[in-house]
Design an enzyme around this catalytic site. Structure first.
Site, PDB file in Angstrom:
ATOM      1  N   ARG A  24      -2.269   6.355  13.107  1.00 43.57           N
ATOM      2  CA  ARG A  24      -2.657   6.878  14.423  1.00 43.57           C
ATOM      3  C   ARG A  24      -3.646   8.026  14.291  1.00 43.57           C
ATOM      4  NH1 ARG A  24       0.695   4.637  18.349  1.00 43.57           N
ATOM      5  NH2 ARG A  24       2.852   4.251  17.759  1.00 43.57           N
ATOM      6  N   PHE A  51      -7.352  -6.898  14.478  1.00 45.17           N
ATOM      7  CA  PHE A  51      -6.352  -5.851  14.673  1.00 45.17           C
ATOM      8  C   PHE A  51      -6.968  -4.518  14.261  1.00 45.17           C
ATOM      9  CE2 PHE A  51      -2.692  -3.226  13.778  1.00 45.17           C
ATOM     10  CZ  PHE A  51      -1.877  -3.522  14.852  1.00 45.17           C
ATOM     11  N   VAL A  52      -6.844  -3.532  15.111  1.00 47.50           N
ATOM     12  CA  VAL A  52      -7.490  -2.247  14.836  1.00 47.50           C
ATOM     13  C   VAL A  52      -6.489  -1.099  14.809  1.00 47.50           C
ATOM     14  CG1 VAL A  52      -9.721  -2.958  15.797  1.00 47.50           C
ATOM     15  CG2 VAL A  52      -8.031  -1.850  17.275  1.00 47.50           C
ATOM     16  N   ASP A  72      -5.220  -5.554  25.789  1.00 45.99           N
ATOM     17  CA  ASP A  72      -5.319  -6.744  24.944  1.00 45.99           C
ATOM     18  C   ASP A  72      -5.051  -7.981  25.802  1.00 45.99           C
ATOM     19  OD1 ASP A  72      -5.566  -8.152  22.533  1.00 45.99           O
ATOM     20  OD2 ASP A  72      -3.429  -8.009  22.123  1.00 45.99           O
ATOM     21  N   GLY A  99       0.423   5.755  21.741  1.00 42.15           N
ATOM     22  CA  GLY A  99      -0.950   5.444  21.349  1.00 42.15           C
ATOM     23  C   GLY A  99      -2.040   6.115  22.165  1.00 42.15           C
ATOM     24  N   ASP A 121      -1.803   2.209  16.125  1.00 39.30           N
ATOM     25  CA  ASP A 121      -1.006   2.184  14.898  1.00 39.30           C
ATOM     26  C   ASP A 121      -0.796   0.783  14.355  1.00 39.30           C
ATOM     27  OD1 ASP A 121       0.837   1.458  17.119  1.00 39.30           O
ATOM     28  OD2 ASP A 121       2.350   1.431  15.535  1.00 39.30           O
ATOM     29  N   ASP A 162      -4.731   2.970  25.423  1.00 39.55           N
ATOM     30  CA  ASP A 162      -5.398   2.911  24.119  1.00 39.55           C
ATOM     31  C   ASP A 162      -6.164   1.597  24.001  1.00 39.55           C
ATOM     32  OD1 ASP A 162      -3.041   1.411  24.040  1.00 39.55           O
ATOM     33  OD2 ASP A 162      -2.322   2.259  22.152  1.00 39.55           O
TER      34      ASP A 162
HETATM   35  P1  IMP Z   1      -1.102  -6.122  25.748  1.00 37.03           P
HETATM   36  O1  IMP Z   1       0.125  -6.087  26.589  1.00 37.03           O
HETATM   37  O2  IMP Z   1      -1.225  -7.406  24.980  1.00 37.03           O
HETATM   38  O3  IMP Z   1      -2.373  -5.802  26.477  1.00 37.03           O
HETATM   39  O4  IMP Z   1      -0.877  -5.105  24.540  1.00 37.03           O
HETATM   40  C1  IMP Z   1      -1.138  -3.795  24.623  1.00 37.03           C
HETATM   41  C2  IMP Z   1      -0.410  -3.014  23.554  1.00 37.03           C
HETATM   42  O5  IMP Z   1      -0.307  -3.723  22.288  1.00 37.03           O
HETATM   43  C3  IMP Z   1      -1.195  -1.773  23.269  1.00 37.03           C
HETATM   44  O6  IMP Z   1      -0.822  -0.725  24.120  1.00 37.03           O
HETATM   45  C4  IMP Z   1      -0.901  -1.522  21.794  1.00 37.03           C
HETATM   46  O7  IMP Z   1       0.265  -0.720  21.667  1.00 37.03           O
HETATM   47  C5  IMP Z   1      -0.637  -2.879  21.195  1.00 37.03           C
HETATM   48  N1  IMP Z   1      -1.839  -3.416  20.516  1.00 37.03           N
HETATM   49  C6  IMP Z   1      -2.585  -4.482  20.900  1.00 37.03           C
HETATM   50  N2  IMP Z   1      -3.597  -4.701  20.049  1.00 37.03           N
HETATM   51  C7  IMP Z   1      -3.513  -3.755  19.083  1.00 37.03           C
HETATM   52  C8  IMP Z   1      -4.305  -3.450  17.900  1.00 37.03           C
HETATM   53  O8  IMP Z   1      -5.321  -4.098  17.563  1.00 37.03           O
HETATM   54  N3  IMP Z   1      -3.884  -2.384  17.163  1.00 37.03           N
HETATM   55  C9  IMP Z   1      -2.802  -1.633  17.483  1.00 37.03           C
HETATM   56  N4  IMP Z   1      -2.040  -1.884  18.582  1.00 37.03           N
HETATM   57  C10 IMP Z   1      -2.386  -2.920  19.378  1.00 37.03           C
HETATM   58 MG    MG Z   2       1.712   0.146  19.027  1.00 35.12          MG
END
Ligand code: IMP
Ligand code: MG
Length: 180
Positions: free
Chosen positions: A166, A153-154, A104, A47, A160, A101
């Site tokens: 992507r 969700f984006v 979250d 990503g 992706d 990218d």
């Molecule tokens: P975290 O560990 O919850 O911070 O998640 C991070 C990972 O989840 C990112 O590197 C993305 O691959 C995926 N992700 C989280 N939110 C989104 C979204 O809205 N769209 C696409 N991928 C996401």
């Molecule tokens: Mg992903």
């Protein structure tokens, strides 16, 4: 983009022009902060690759780049990830900027920070294209951020949905109920 948006795309949050302009601003901040340093950008496949290449070209000081990839354990607790492909080179004594990218919940970023910190870089900071702080569970220090986004969700600009979208040049909220 000239072609119409796919049906699952709900709303464009940031256009191609807005994304490009904001990346140039953040690149200028980075160039200022890391002048006379030994900057290495590290991105997580896949990503963050789109963001890294655009950012790197906009930064006006020399940069090195490297990549790693991670995979999560099936059915595991959040943040249980492992390195699937490691960096090619050591990062000891380098100024490392981890290019994300999206941050979250923060679990993935925290894992990456801990892993990289153990390799004794001279400095270590985070630069993310998108930051969704409303969903944060573990705190991570985000030094550079292009955009804060709402709880949607984006996709696009590297992000992706099941490996699709992507290559969209804009960032959009999508509705998976409407298919891919
Ligand atoms: P975290 O560990 O919850 O911070 O998640 C991070 C990972 O989840 C990112 O590197 C993305 O691959 C995926 N992700 C989280 N939110 C989104 C979204 O809205 N769209 C696409 N991928 C996401
Ligand atoms: Mg992903």
């Amino acid at each position: 983009m000239g072609s119409p948006a796919p049906p699952a795309i709900d709303r464009i949050l940031f256009t191609e022009e807005q994304v490009a302009a904001r990346i140039r601003e953040v690149a200028a901040e980075i160039g200022e902060k890391y002048r006379e340093r030994d900057l290495k950008l590290i991105a997580v496949l896949k990503g963050a690759v789109f963001f890294l290449t655009e950012l790197a070209r906009a930064i006006e000081i020399p940069v090195k780049i490297d990549f790693l990839s991670i995979s999560s354990f099936r059915g595991s607790a959040p943040g249980m990830v492992r390195i699937a492909k490691d960096l090619d080179e050591p990062i000891q004594n380098e100024d490392v900027l981890l290019i994300e990218d999206i941050v979250d919940t923060g679990f993935t970023t925290r894992f990456l920070l801990q892993t990289l910190a153990g390799r004794e870089p001279r400095s270590l900071a985070i630069c993310t294209l998108l930051d969704r702080t409303v969903r944060r569970i573990v705190q991570v220090p985000v030094e550079f951020r292009c955009f804060e986004i709402p709880d949607r969700f984006v996709v696009g600009c590297g992000l992706d949905y099941r490996q699709h979208y992507r290559n969209l040049r804009y960032i959009a909220a999508m509705n998976p109920d409407k298919g891919i």
